[in-house]
Design a protein around this motif. Structure first.
Motif, PDB file in Angstrom:
ATOM      1  N   GLY A 381       8.992  17.173   4.748  1.00 33.89           N
ATOM      2  CA  GLY A 381      10.404  17.032   5.092  1.00 33.89           C
ATOM      3  C   GLY A 381      11.215  18.222   4.610  1.00 33.89           C
ATOM      4  N   ILE A 382      10.958  18.647   3.347  1.00 31.98           N
ATOM      5  CA  ILE A 382      11.710  19.776   2.788  1.00 31.98           C
ATOM      6  C   ILE A 382      11.385  21.069   3.550  1.00 31.98           C
ATOM      7  N   CYS A 383      10.092  21.378   3.659  1.00 36.57           N
ATOM      8  CA  CYS A 383       9.680  22.629   4.327  1.00 36.57           C
ATOM      9  C   CYS A 383      10.345  22.753   5.685  1.00 36.57           C
ATOM     10  N   ASN A 384      10.310  21.656   6.435  1.00 36.46           N
ATOM     11  CA  ASN A 384      10.774  21.715   7.819  1.00 36.46           C
ATOM     12  C   ASN A 384      12.262  21.385   7.975  1.00 36.46           C
ATOM     13  N   GLY A 385      12.909  21.084   6.856  1.00 34.71           N
ATOM     14  CA  GLY A 385      14.342  20.829   6.904  1.00 34.71           C
ATOM     15  C   GLY A 385      14.715  19.602   7.720  1.00 34.71           C
ATOM     16  N   VAL A 386      14.026  18.479   7.495  1.00 36.64           N
ATOM     17  CA  VAL A 386      14.335  17.238   8.212  1.00 36.64           C
ATOM     18  C   VAL A 386      14.800  16.170   7.208  1.00 36.64           C
ATOM     19  N   PRO A 387      16.020  15.626   7.389  1.00 36.17           N
ATOM     20  CA  PRO A 387      16.504  14.584   6.467  1.00 36.17           C
ATOM     21  C   PRO A 387      15.563  13.370   6.466  1.00 36.17           C
TER      22      PRO A 387
END
Lengths: 528, 528
Positions: A381-387
């Protein structure tokens, strides 16, 4: 360095001599003792990188393994364990069913501990049968491994390393009850390092600090319960080492699947490297059918939903709430779900037995990630920037979720009492309120902005340990001190004793002199 | 990353957005406040790298500068200071003369502190005149710098950064009286982290631990003396900040010219990177005449001798002892010496006003490095694997030398009482006893074996701070706690109070009940 050689710019003859004696980086022999499940999935990334760098790998696998398969790339050695796959599955089933049966309470910790102890006790029996398998042990010993790469969540790797006198590299996120920081002598002041299960961030008011200190005491107590079987195993197999904590302290290097976009900033030790996000570096294009499905979502985008490999399905009444909510949103939903699909499966929902989670999250149309809050998923989630909309289930997941919420990139719900209404409201809020996206993008930027990629860093330090037969120069001398010495309590005691003695002697002298003077004056007066 | 851009493998639209908002890495504006002398020589390496990466650099230079010159590569801004070059030279001369005039004693610390305070007081005056130079300050403020790169040995850089609200990157080896670890909230347990001037290693017996604790108290006391003028300057120029330590705590990132081949392993903070050896990465071929001179030395090789830029000469009687010893050895000697050469200068000795120290030490025939034990020289010794005969002069040099001796790669003598005999014996021992060479080669291998070169790491983190306007995610929350809170003393006090209250109430209840029972029994007996 990246190909395993040692780079010495122009150090002349002296350096040439060094290189000459430093050979084993390329073509080294690595013994790998993984932990099954998601733990293995990220360790496998390092194993593959080590193979790419020309090392010979042997992976030790229990015959009840779930995810660790034989491979063409590395050799596996399968050992017998005294429990069946059904017994193992039974434990996981109980774990899985539990989260839907009971509401989340303060007593979750003891339930979590009990489940963990049941699981690890079984694993300890497996480890024991490996250690007592003399033909295999002799064979392994004779192989001349240069390093043991292991996940210290289970004790077999560290024990083998010690028995074979090979340096150990630990690969982990963190250990239950903070055993990793304890064993590695890493200071964690309870005034600003939040204790597990405390629900604190790094900024605490007075009541929170009281709770934090109490929780850190509780963690220490939990350690004695959780590692009791490990301690017995260690004492039974290694002379001169009295506990699992002491055994762990001999680890040469700690590869921590964490970093400070996930964790709160705190002191770290020199023999650790942060490789959080190692599992989300490589992205593959989506299979054609998936690509079509997600592209079909238009501007509304899609949601990725998984509760991890341990909880691939859920009771029908719970699932109904999810289906009912998903029916009312414009987004498409990709759900990793092995349960029976309902007759009225919403058209925007695609159920899959397994899904390429990281590749999906990397897609520009990914709007939301519904997850249980395992560290692997969180990093994707963090790497790909998804809430993230999070449903913590057990273990450290509550703490993980709390970390993400405190950063404003996640919301938390409970699988036990979620309704289609609360779920719908949460999904709508997280997609409409742009702050979630903005904050996770910022976190993503920071996470991705690093001097060395995690897999390269992990491979570098594994090779470093091979080249130098450990990393003794990074081992703190605190390991040789007991608790009293470490905190200088004996020294403080001694200094206080000295000060008190000096004060007492001075006082006695004063009294003596005063008396003498008084007597002399009295005598004088009498004489007068 | 190396060219300043942010690398996002295939992060899709989201990541593209991130990159878009992350622009300023290339072509950033850097304000540099160096400290003169050897401090500048290594900072210049980073400055050059930043220029190579396309950043615009402005170096602020006092008009009494010794080594910081104007350059084609970077712009300099020279500011007036209220003392002359002669006054500055006077202080250095006193410092230099002192080491030959007095024997080394336990009171050296106070002499060192006094000298340091004299020097820094003068520098504080210089800094004050810069801060009060309104036209220059306005000009600088308008430039829109993105980061201040400074050596916090002097207070001007950190103050400017705070005044301009720009993040600061600190470039240093360490600060006197361990101010760097104190300001950055880095735990340094006195039970295994040797205090300055203690003469301890990381492994101490009880008396050594007592000494260490006392010395760490002394260091804290020294801090109050040493930074008194700094504190005044800070209070006078920045609202809401009450001390230099507090100001330093706002630094975004610490680039420490150290590592664990030099320093003992100890806890580190997330916002630090170790760049020890940054000064010895680049080697140039020797000038023809030097190459001929050292090659002429045959198998015996040569010795490099320098006491640093501060002590380029020595009294004749002292120099005589060196010349007499050198006359008796087969090695050639290259000596950085600005004194008058004696009439009978030995043929194997070449005196030079300046020598390419690192290039010489990198030569395969370099056998021994005679040095005062500054950190730059030591790292050149380590990088190139040359054993060191050390003459510590002042400041941290005693501690530095002690570190190298404890690793078995150095011997220590004193310039005050060295004789040609002791010198000769030491040189012979260090060249004949192969263990010095073996140990320094091993140390060199470890030092050189790193995932990222120091200069790249330093540039990366400077750019990181520019890209993200600081490194807030690496700043520990301990900065917001006072001493009592940090050590949880208030929490312990509260818990003890609770326990005592509970005990007291229980006791009172018991007493009350017992009395009641006794009375009842007495009454019963009476009735009977």
């Amino acid at each position: 360095l990246r190909t395993g050689g040692v780079r010495f710019a122009t150090l002349g003859l002296a350096a040439w001599l060094c290189c000459f004696s430093l050979e084993p980086a390329q073509g080294g022999k690595v013994l790998v003792l993984p932990v099954d499940g998601s733990h293995w999935l990220s360790m496998k990334i390092l194993v593959k990188e080590l193979i790419r760098r020309g090392h010979e790998i042997l992976v030790l696998v229990p015959d009840t393994s779930l995810l660790i398969k034989e491979s063409e790339n590395y050799r596996t050695e399968i050992y017998k364990v005294p429990y069946t796959k059904d017994e193992l599955d039974g434990i996981f089933k109980e774990l899985k069913d539990g989260v839907f049966l009971e509401p989340s309470t303060i007593f979750d910790i003891s339930v979590d501990v009990q489940r963990l102890v049941t699981f690890t006790t079984m694993q300890v029996r497996g480890c024991e049968s490996l250690l007592n398998n003399q033909p295999l042990m002799t064979k392994l010993r004779d192989k001349g491994f240069e390093v043991v790469l292991s996940d210290p969540f289970l004790p077999c790797g560290p024990i083998l390393a010690q028995q074979f006198s090979i340096p150990a590299v630990y690969f982990l996120h963190a250990l239950p009850c903070e055993m990793d920081t304890k064993a590695n002598q890493c200071p964690t002041p309870p005034s600003y390092v939040p204790a597990g299960f405390s629900g604190n961030t790094d900024t605490m008011n007075f009541p929170q600090r009281v709770k934090n200190l109490l929780m850190s005491f509780l963690q220490s107590y939990m350690c004695t319960i959780m590692y009791h079987k490990f301690d017995e195993l260690v004492i039974g197999h290694i002379e001169d080492i009295k506990s699992y904590k002491e055994l762990l302290s001999h680890g040469a290097f700690w590869l921590l699947r964490s970093d400070f976009t996930f964790d709160w900033p705190k002191p770290v030790m020199p023999n650790t490297a942060f490789i959080g996000g190692i599992n989300c570096a490589k992205k593959a294009p989506l299979p054609a059918d998936l690509e079509m499905f997600v592209n079909d979502s238009g501007d509304d985008g899609f949601i990725v939903f998984t509760l991890g490999s341990m909880v691939p399905s859920m009771p029908e009444d719970r699932a109904k709430e999810f289906f009912d909510a998903f029916r009312q949103i414009p987004q498409k939903v990709l759900w990793r779900y092995t349960g029976t699909p309902p007759a009225d499966l919403p058209k925007n929902v695609k159920l899959m037995k397994w899904l390429p989670q990281n590749d999906l999250l990397a897609h520009p149309k990914a709007k939301l990630f519904i997850t249980h809050g395992g560290t692997h998923g969180i990093y994707e989630g963090i790497c790909n920037g998804v809430p993230m909309l999070m449903f913590p289930l057990f273990g450290d997941q509550g703490d993980n979720v709390h970390r993400m919420m405190a950063r404003g990139v996640a919301k938390r719900l409970s699988v036990y009492d979620v309704t289609s209404e609360t779920l719908l409201a949460a999904i709508k809020e997280m997609i409409q309120d742009k702050s979630y996206k903005e904050k996770i993008l910022k976190l993503s930027q920071i996470n991705q902005d690093r001097p060395v990629e995690p897999v390269e860093l992990a491979a570098f330090w594994t090779e470093f340990v091979m080249r130098h037969k450990g990393a003794a120069h990074l081992r703190v001398a605190a390991h040789e001190l007991n608790w009293i010495q470490y905190h200088s309590l004996d020294v403080f005691g001694f200094l206080i004793f000295i000060v008190l003695t000096v004060l007492w002697v001075s006082l006695k002298c004063c009294i003596f002199c005063t008396r003498k003077c008084l007597r002399r004056e009295t005598a004088k007066k009498k004489n007068e």
